[in-house]
Write a protein that holds these residues in place. Sequence first.
Motif, PDB file in Angstrom:
ATOM      1  N   ALA A 182      34.399  43.925  41.669  1.00  0.00           N
ATOM      2  CA  ALA A 182      33.538  45.004  42.128  1.00  0.00           C
ATOM      3  C   ALA A 182      34.279  45.939  43.068  1.00  0.00           C
ATOM      4  O   ALA A 182      34.168  47.161  42.959  1.00  0.00           O
ATOM      5  N   LEU A 183      35.053  45.403  44.004  1.00  0.00           N
ATOM      6  CA  LEU A 183      35.832  46.234  44.924  1.00  0.00           C
ATOM      7  C   LEU A 183      36.878  47.049  44.171  1.00  0.00           C
ATOM      8  O   LEU A 183      37.112  48.223  44.482  1.00  0.00           O
ATOM      9  N   PHE A 184      37.521  46.449  43.176  1.00  0.00           N
ATOM     10  CA  PHE A 184      38.508  47.165  42.376  1.00  0.00           C
ATOM     11  C   PHE A 184      37.847  48.316  41.611  1.00  0.00           C
ATOM     12  O   PHE A 184      38.386  49.430  41.559  1.00  0.00           O
ATOM     13  N   ILE A 221      33.404  39.656  43.522  1.00  0.00           N
ATOM     14  CA  ILE A 221      33.628  40.595  44.617  1.00  0.00           C
ATOM     15  C   ILE A 221      34.932  41.348  44.421  1.00  0.00           C
ATOM     16  O   ILE A 221      35.007  42.554  44.617  1.00  0.00           O
ATOM     17  N   VAL A 222      35.966  40.653  43.997  1.00  0.00           N
ATOM     18  CA  VAL A 222      37.265  41.302  43.788  1.00  0.00           C
ATOM     19  C   VAL A 222      37.142  42.350  42.685  1.00  0.00           C
ATOM     20  O   VAL A 222      37.633  43.480  42.816  1.00  0.00           O
ATOM     21  N   ARG A 264      35.160  35.458  41.546  1.00  0.00           N
ATOM     22  CA  ARG A 264      35.949  36.691  41.568  1.00  0.00           C
ATOM     23  C   ARG A 264      35.114  37.944  41.310  1.00  0.00           C
ATOM     24  O   ARG A 264      35.672  38.993  41.027  1.00  0.00           O
ATOM     25  N   ASP A 322      34.570  30.322  43.907  1.00  0.00           N
ATOM     26  CA  ASP A 322      34.682  31.774  43.859  1.00  0.00           C
ATOM     27  C   ASP A 322      34.713  32.228  42.407  1.00  0.00           C
ATOM     28  O   ASP A 322      35.514  31.745  41.614  1.00  0.00           O
ATOM     29  N   ILE A 356      35.105  49.962  42.453  1.00  0.00           N
ATOM     30  CA  ILE A 356      34.722  50.987  43.423  1.00  0.00           C
ATOM     31  C   ILE A 356      35.941  51.808  43.822  1.00  0.00           C
ATOM     32  O   ILE A 356      35.891  53.041  43.888  1.00  0.00           O
ATOM     33  N   ALA A 357      37.060  51.139  44.102  1.00  0.00           N
ATOM     34  CA  ALA A 357      38.281  51.842  44.489  1.00  0.00           C
ATOM     35  C   ALA A 357      38.766  52.742  43.357  1.00  0.00           C
ATOM     36  O   ALA A 357      39.196  53.882  43.587  1.00  0.00           O
TER      37      ALA A 357
END
Length: 178
Positions: free
Chosen positions: A162-164, A159-160, A157, A155, A166-167
């Motif tokens: 990118a999600l952070f 994805i983590v 990281r 992994d 976006i949020a």
Amino acid sequence: MQSNVSSQSQEIVKTEYKAGLATFERGQYRQAVQHLEKASALSNRNSRQGGEVQLWLVNAYEAAGQRQEAIALCEQLKRHPHYEINKQGRRLLYILQAPQLQRPAEWMTQIPDLGAISDNESQIKLSIKSDNRKRSPQSEPTREIEDLSKINTKDNRFIVVALFAIALTLGALIWWGL
């Protein structure tokens, strides 16, 4: 009675105009000229519709190799009462009267004359018959299966992160939007 004749001729004009456009798009320029000439003869040449028919007739004349007819019709269209038809007629006339540029022979692709093929028709039939024999099935190439243990599945990281991001962006938009 007069309006009935007029409506019938308008239908014929529309039919011939559509047929002329269809044959023009298929590359059948001589037939397009015939259809568009019929439509032009039946339409009011000073109307917008009559002008459009004549503009397409100019294009069909040029495509069919009748440049002099196209130029003569453009000369008439220069005096058309509708401004757009008048403007298009002047533009087409300018293009038609522009000098032809010489193109080097290497820019052109020569298309062979296929008129002599009928003489060789029997040879073509013989070659087609010989090709229709049953062919041996060719073996399909085998696909090599990769060893999954060599693939990096660690992994990273992304994805983590990118999600952070976006949020965080959505939160800022909501905050400023209120």
